[in-house]
Design a protein around this motif. Structure first.
Motif, PDB file in Angstrom:
ATOM      1  N   ILE A 127      -8.995  15.140  -4.542  1.00 36.23           N
ATOM      2  CA  ILE A 127      -8.099  14.814  -5.663  1.00 36.23           C
ATOM      3  C   ILE A 127      -7.331  13.519  -5.375  1.00 36.23           C
ATOM      4  CG2 ILE A 127      -6.127  15.597  -7.050  1.00 36.23           C
ATOM      5  CD1 ILE A 127      -8.686  17.187  -7.571  1.00 36.23           C
ATOM      6  N   LEU A 128      -6.963  13.312  -4.132  1.00 32.13           N
ATOM      7  CA  LEU A 128      -6.260  12.074  -3.807  1.00 32.13           C
ATOM      8  C   LEU A 128      -7.170  10.870  -4.064  1.00 32.13           C
ATOM      9  CD1 LEU A 128      -3.547  11.042  -2.911  1.00 32.13           C
ATOM     10  CD2 LEU A 128      -4.353  11.060  -0.557  1.00 32.13           C
ATOM     11  N   THR A 129      -8.440  11.010  -3.755  1.00 36.67           N
ATOM     12  CA  THR A 129      -9.400   9.945  -4.032  1.00 36.67           C
ATOM     13  C   THR A 129      -9.461   9.678  -5.535  1.00 36.67           C
ATOM     14  OG1 THR A 129     -10.658  10.727  -2.137  1.00 36.67           O
ATOM     15  CG2 THR A 129     -11.799   9.221  -3.637  1.00 36.67           C
ATOM     16  N   GLU A 130      -9.459  10.734  -6.308  1.00 40.35           N
ATOM     17  CA  GLU A 130      -9.531  10.565  -7.769  1.00 40.35           C
ATOM     18  C   GLU A 130      -8.244   9.964  -8.330  1.00 40.35           C
ATOM     19  OE1 GLU A 130     -11.868  13.029 -10.193  1.00 40.35           O
ATOM     20  OE2 GLU A 130     -12.203  14.523  -8.625  1.00 40.35           O
ATOM     21  N   ILE A 131      -7.119  10.334  -7.726  1.00 44.14           N
ATOM     22  CA  ILE A 131      -5.849   9.739  -8.182  1.00 44.14           C
ATOM     23  C   ILE A 131      -5.851   8.242  -7.871  1.00 44.14           C
ATOM     24  CG2 ILE A 131      -3.343   9.672  -7.753  1.00 44.14           C
ATOM     25  CD1 ILE A 131      -3.417  12.727  -7.415  1.00 44.14           C
ATOM     26  N   ASN A 132      -6.372   7.883  -6.712  1.00 46.43           N
ATOM     27  CA  ASN A 132      -6.467   6.455  -6.373  1.00 46.43           C
ATOM     28  C   ASN A 132      -7.392   5.718  -7.341  1.00 46.43           C
ATOM     29  OD1 ASN A 132      -4.640   6.579  -4.292  1.00 46.43           O
ATOM     30  ND2 ASN A 132      -6.193   7.005  -2.740  1.00 46.43           N
ATOM     31  N   ALA A 133      -8.459   6.387  -7.763  1.00 45.31           N
ATOM     32  CA  ALA A 133      -9.374   5.773  -8.736  1.00 45.31           C
ATOM     33  C   ALA A 133      -8.656   5.560 -10.076  1.00 45.31           C
ATOM     34  CB  ALA A 133     -10.608   6.647  -8.910  1.00 45.31           C
ATOM     35  N   LEU A 134      -7.825   6.548 -10.468  1.00 47.38           N
ATOM     36  CA  LEU A 134      -7.035   6.400 -11.705  1.00 47.38           C
ATOM     37  C   LEU A 134      -6.089   5.208 -11.588  1.00 47.38           C
ATOM     38  CD1 LEU A 134      -5.826  10.032 -12.627  1.00 47.38           C
ATOM     39  CD2 LEU A 134      -7.296   8.559 -14.016  1.00 47.38           C
ATOM     40  N   SER A 135      -5.480   5.084 -10.416  1.00 47.70           N
ATOM     41  CA  SER A 135      -4.564   3.974 -10.164  1.00 47.70           C
ATOM     42  C   SER A 135      -5.285   2.637 -10.361  1.00 47.70           C
ATOM     43  CB  SER A 135      -4.007   4.110  -8.744  1.00 47.70           C
ATOM     44  OG  SER A 135      -3.366   2.936  -8.338  1.00 47.70           O
ATOM     45  N   ASP A 136      -6.478   2.543  -9.788  1.00 48.22           N
ATOM     46  CA  ASP A 136      -7.265   1.310  -9.931  1.00 48.22           C
ATOM     47  C   ASP A 136      -7.652   1.071 -11.390  1.00 48.22           C
ATOM     48  OD1 ASP A 136      -7.090   0.959  -7.233  1.00 48.22           O
ATOM     49  OD2 ASP A 136      -9.095   1.747  -6.779  1.00 48.22           O
ATOM     50  N   ARG A 137      -8.109   2.130 -12.049  1.00 46.36           N
ATOM     51  CA  ARG A 137      -8.608   1.996 -13.418  1.00 46.36           C
ATOM     52  C   ARG A 137      -7.499   1.530 -14.371  1.00 46.36           C
ATOM     53  NH1 ARG A 137     -10.029   6.275 -17.257  1.00 46.36           N
ATOM     54  NH2 ARG A 137      -9.992   7.831 -15.598  1.00 46.36           N
ATOM     55  N   TYR A 138      -6.313   2.102 -14.222  1.00 43.78           N
ATOM     56  CA  TYR A 138      -5.215   1.765 -15.131  1.00 43.78           C
ATOM     57  C   TYR A 138      -4.411   0.561 -14.647  1.00 43.78           C
ATOM     58  CZ  TYR A 138      -5.714   6.003 -17.999  1.00 43.78           C
ATOM     59  OH  TYR A 138      -6.151   6.965 -18.865  1.00 43.78           O
ATOM     60  N   GLY A 139      -4.571   0.195 -13.372  1.00 45.36           N
ATOM     61  CA  GLY A 139      -3.813  -0.926 -12.830  1.00 45.36           C
ATOM     62  C   GLY A 139      -2.340  -0.597 -12.582  1.00 45.36           C
ATOM     63  N   TYR A 140      -2.064   0.678 -12.307  1.00 39.00           N
ATOM     64  CA  TYR A 140      -0.691   1.093 -11.967  1.00 39.00           C
ATOM     65  C   TYR A 140      -0.707   1.678 -10.561  1.00 39.00           C
ATOM     66  CZ  TYR A 140       1.090   0.498 -16.700  1.00 39.00           C
ATOM     67  OH  TYR A 140       1.484  -0.028 -17.904  1.00 39.00           O
ATOM     68  N   LYS A 141       0.237   1.229  -9.726  1.00 36.14           N
ATOM     69  CA  LYS A 141       0.310   1.787  -8.374  1.00 36.14           C
ATOM     70  C   LYS A 141       0.788   3.235  -8.418  1.00 36.14           C
ATOM     71  CE  LYS A 141       1.079  -2.324  -5.574  1.00 36.14           C
ATOM     72  NZ  LYS A 141       2.032  -3.066  -4.737  1.00 36.14           N
ATOM     73  N   ILE A 142       0.199   4.067  -7.582  1.00 31.92           N
ATOM     74  CA  ILE A 142       0.627   5.467  -7.476  1.00 31.92           C
ATOM     75  C   ILE A 142       0.879   5.790  -6.004  1.00 31.92           C
ATOM     76  CG2 ILE A 142       0.055   7.885  -7.938  1.00 31.92           C
ATOM     77  CD1 ILE A 142      -1.853   6.925 -10.140  1.00 31.92           C
ATOM     78  N   ALA A 143       2.110   6.153  -5.701  1.00 35.40           N
ATOM     79  CA  ALA A 143       2.462   6.585  -4.346  1.00 35.40           C
ATOM     80  C   ALA A 143       2.344   8.109  -4.312  1.00 35.40           C
ATOM     81  CB  ALA A 143       3.885   6.156  -4.010  1.00 35.40           C
ATOM     82  N   ASN A 144       1.775   8.626  -3.220  1.00 29.77           N
ATOM     83  CA  ASN A 144       1.544  10.066  -3.182  1.00 29.77           C
ATOM     84  C   ASN A 144       2.340  10.772  -2.091  1.00 29.77           C
ATOM     85  OD1 ASN A 144      -0.613  10.983  -5.170  1.00 29.77           O
ATOM     86  ND2 ASN A 144      -1.441   9.051  -4.375  1.00 29.77           N
ATOM     87  N   VAL A 145       3.007  11.812  -2.504  1.00 29.56           N
ATOM     88  CA  VAL A 145       3.753  12.676  -1.596  1.00 29.56           C
ATOM     89  C   VAL A 145       3.289  14.098  -1.924  1.00 29.56           C
ATOM     90  CG1 VAL A 145       6.055  13.412  -0.906  1.00 29.56           C
ATOM     91  CG2 VAL A 145       5.711  11.098  -1.758  1.00 29.56           C
ATOM     92  N   PHE A 146       2.867  14.840  -0.897  1.00 29.22           N
ATOM     93  CA  PHE A 146       2.287  16.165  -1.129  1.00 29.22           C
ATOM     94  C   PHE A 146       3.039  17.215  -0.342  1.00 29.22           C
ATOM     95  CE2 PHE A 146      -2.510  15.222  -1.786  1.00 29.22           C
ATOM     96  CZ  PHE A 146      -2.261  13.983  -2.323  1.00 29.22           C
ATOM     97  N   HIS A 147       3.284  18.387  -0.965  1.00 27.02           N
ATOM     98  CA  HIS A 147       3.517  19.591  -0.169  1.00 27.02           C
ATOM     99  C   HIS A 147       2.103  20.067   0.197  1.00 27.02           C
ATOM    100  CE1 HIS A 147       7.618  19.423  -1.479  1.00 27.02           C
ATOM    101  NE2 HIS A 147       7.381  19.831  -2.696  1.00 27.02           N
TER     102      HIS A 147
END
Lengths: 493, 493
Positions: A363-383
């Protein structure tokens, strides 16, 4: 003051209601002035705003019951509000309704240390519970990051979590009993000091019901003995995959840490910018924080095992801390993650979703792909231990249309979570924010069953209307309607 | 075959129903012959008996749903039954209704070891769950004493406990998700693999609802890693007060044993008569059994602390065991307690009530006073850690009126429990046995709220009617009516 259609042009209709409320609660417990009502327009989800017609500040169960009864008799919608720190708009008021604020219900009613429980009013702040019992060696486990300002009533409504809920469970695991005012103004007692109660588990049902079934006016909480020893292990990983593998190995080894958190490279650098802890390596693709607690011998044994597992999964820069100050230093970066996001970007949007722990890397890989696709940075913090994600989408609200795109990205992330067998919310609740996504996770029969339950407690639908469930009103907004349409188009609905 | 008024004299009315059921389930899945129906007349509470009109044995969710739909469409009451080991008559059939037996729903559907869960059909036996995952080092924690014969569906319905539920919690803490057929034949999915789910906690609501909200057809259970080390400490005490003080001190020390049991002198002598373990001292007024589990270093540390606490509270004859065989020997007496009661007396009646742990000694004294007053011996076995009592009232059913007196004593014990802030049932449920006592514990508004919930799921009231809640029918019996009257006279109702 804005009134609903019901009262528009008939402002006087409020007069008898206000008089009744004043007779019960006193003049100092009623807020009517426009500028004072401003404070109550929103909770922690500031993008939704609505001024209530009236705010009341009761002090007792009886005052709450009388207030709710007046609302019931006059068909007035009402919303309960604790400290207003919620992140899903669960305490968003109604313009035609009453906002019942629990700020003055801030008394600790009973400490029963022998039976390891404490009874409090809902306006008591989360952290006060621990303070009230710490002298005797106890603490209250659920620790949302807002714990120094959020209230127990709000925690109950949203079934709040926190970094230590991996081992100890979320709020519902710590609520033994409740006094509840239901939507017709009745007072019921559910649960009790002993955990086993016959009949339906109404306590469990009420926790997490986001104010739609009534309002808790007394809460009996389980308190725990403070562990003898606590240790934090911090490890830097060259890849996110390695950190995910370490989490899986720790759990497989039968170790249940008190908390287990992952931060990605963007978060690491952001927090190092503002905290300069030095323990979070700027080159690391992931930092894993593992907190262990229990007996000293137990913590020491697990610490060695966790370190070994991290090493096996290519970790470098492993730091451990036993004393409270050094532990705080290791946690400092994680605790500063949201502030750091604010430092990186004019605005950020925090999402809250859950996935099975085994899907973390995917899922983190997919979130990074979304970040690239939309051109918005996404910082991830997980429990990481319980698969609860908090992606922080960075944006600038001054850019026209940016917020809408960010909401779309947030929706896509929720879609990933649900598709992975997870959930729309880990600890922030559905509120006014995510109710339109509910049909993506639940089918019509599931939602209908929940509505039956709602109706059982809340026949007229006056208790926190428009929350949790998709309704024509809340889904009427264009943006949300569009989101739902997209989801339906994906043939999932 | 006995039919209700609905069908009396119109036996043919069953024909189309049987034909429909046969078309769905097959002829081999329908039981109609009187002598075969005998088996299903009662569950573990043999004092309540009722032959059902018809038994069906579905294999799948769809077959259950179709069966329930037929009942719904024809206004036929129905009762679900697992292995029939329940002790509160929860599976007592209706003479005018269908008994849905889950015996053929005995498949393990999915093992997800990475996420520590397993999905099973409801007819799977409790112990099979552990067997299915023990090769990988896992086990299923809730362990009712009937665990080698009771079914998971029944455990879910009654929210079963067991000796290890002190540390790990009862069934509800281990059910992650359910597939449910509700009373109109709808299929809903509640909960899931991840613990945090938005909306109402319908999983928690369903567990313990004793078949009155529907029938679970798939159950996803949390499984735990087997602990590295287990140890049992057995201590003999000169007085019950000393054993109670030891329990309080253990809990106060922050130790949470996996299980903690007390037996009184009568039970001790009864089990020594049949097992001759030699570890239970016939002179002791109480034996305390404490099971500790976890890391080896942790268990060793706690063992020393528990022994020291027992010594401080005047214990003698303290025995400990780490290996599985010696542990089993120490447990042997406790496990034989019910059999030993049967050896002491032609008949015995087991009560199930809960009190706050701190009231143990006080309530035991009062139970002994009841024993003296009525002239019936009462052997006491306690899940001491969570205050769950199992007094065994010894009697001879051949003596006219004895059973009625024993029921009265049982009621008095429940009264003591509720008055002490406890509960009517710890793990056996309310079923058909204790529904008349519910008004002693809950007020009218509480019961009304539960009825709203029942109605939300079960509009026509066809799913397990007459259970849990006091109804004119079940309270109509003279004995029960008398009991309620006594309670009401006590000005508590």
């Amino acid at each position: 003051m804005v009134f609903s259609k019901l009262f528009s042009g008939t402002k006087d209709k409020w007069q008898p209601i206000i008089q009744q409320l004043e007779a019960i609660i006193g003049k100092d417990g009623i807020i009517r002035r426009k500028e004072e009502l401003l404070t109550y327009e929103c909770d922690g989800l500031a993008s939704y705003r609505q001024r209530p017609a009236l705010v009341v500040l009761p002090r007792t169960t009886e005052e709450v019951a009388a207030t709710v009864k007046i609302c019931h008799d006059n068909d007035l919608p009402w919303v309960a509000r604790g400290a207003g720190t919620g992140l899903s708009g669960g305490a968003l008021p109604r313009e035609d309704g009453v906002l019942i604020v629990t700020a003055r219900m801030n008394r600790i009613l009973d400490r029963d240390l022998d039976n390891h429980c404490i009874t409090v009013q809902p306006g008591v702040i989360n952290n006060w519970v621990t303070q009230a019992v710490s002298g005797a060696g106890f603490y209250y486990a659920p620790d949302p990051s807002s714990q120094i300002i959020c209230s127990i009533g709000g925690n109950v409504a949203e079934n709040s979590g926190g970094v230590h809920c991996l081992k100890y469970g979320v709020t519902t695991n710590h609520v033994l009993g409740l006094k509840i005012v239901t939507a017709d103004g009745s007072i019921i007692d559910v649960g009790g000091v002993v955990p086993e109660m016959p009949g339906y588990d109404l306590t469990g049902l009420f926790v997490g019901s986001e104010g739609t079934l009534g309002i808790a006016t007394e809460v009996t909480l389980r308190i725990l003995k403070r562990p003898e020893s606590v240790c934090v292990v911090l490890a830097n990983f060259p890849t996110v995959e390695d950190s995910g593998a370490a989490v899986a190995d720790i759990i497989s080894a039968g170790i249940i840490p008190a908390g287990m958190e992952i931060m990605d490279n963007l978060s690491i650098n952001a927090v190092e910018d503002i905290t300069a802890t030095g323990c979070y390596s700027r080159d690391a693709q992931a930092v894993l924080l593992v907190e262990l607690d229990g007996l000293q011998v137990e913590v020491e044994t697990y610490k060695q095992r966790v370190k070994a597992i991290c090493h096996q999964n290519n970790a470098t820069g492993i730091t451990t801390a036993n004393d409270i100050d050094t532990r705080a230093k290791l946690w400092q970066g994680r605790k500063a993650a949201f502030a750091a996001a604010g430092h990186m970007s004019p605005d950020y949007f925090v999402q809250d979703g859950v996935i099975p722990r085994t899907k973390l890397v995917e899922i983190l890989t997919e979130i990074n792909a979304l970040s690239d696709r939309y051109g918005y940075k996404i910082a991830n913090v997980f429990h990481a231990g319980d698969g609860n994600l908090h992606p922080l989408i960075l944006y600038d609200n001054a850019v026209p249309g940016a917020f809408e795109i960010v909401e779309e990205i947030g929706g896509e992330i929720l879609k990933l979570c649900v598709d992975a067998g997870g959930s729309l919310s880990g600890e922030h609740g559905i509120g006014a924010d995510k109710n339109c996504y509910m049909p993506y996770m639940f089918n019509e029969t599931d939602l209908e069953t929940m509505q039956y339950i709602r109706t059982a407690f809340n026949k007229k639908g006056l208790a926190n209307p428009d929350k949790i469930f998709p309704t024509p009103r809340s889904c009427g907004e264009a943006a949300n309607a569009q989101k739902i349409k997209q989801f339906k188009d994906a043939e999932i609905y």
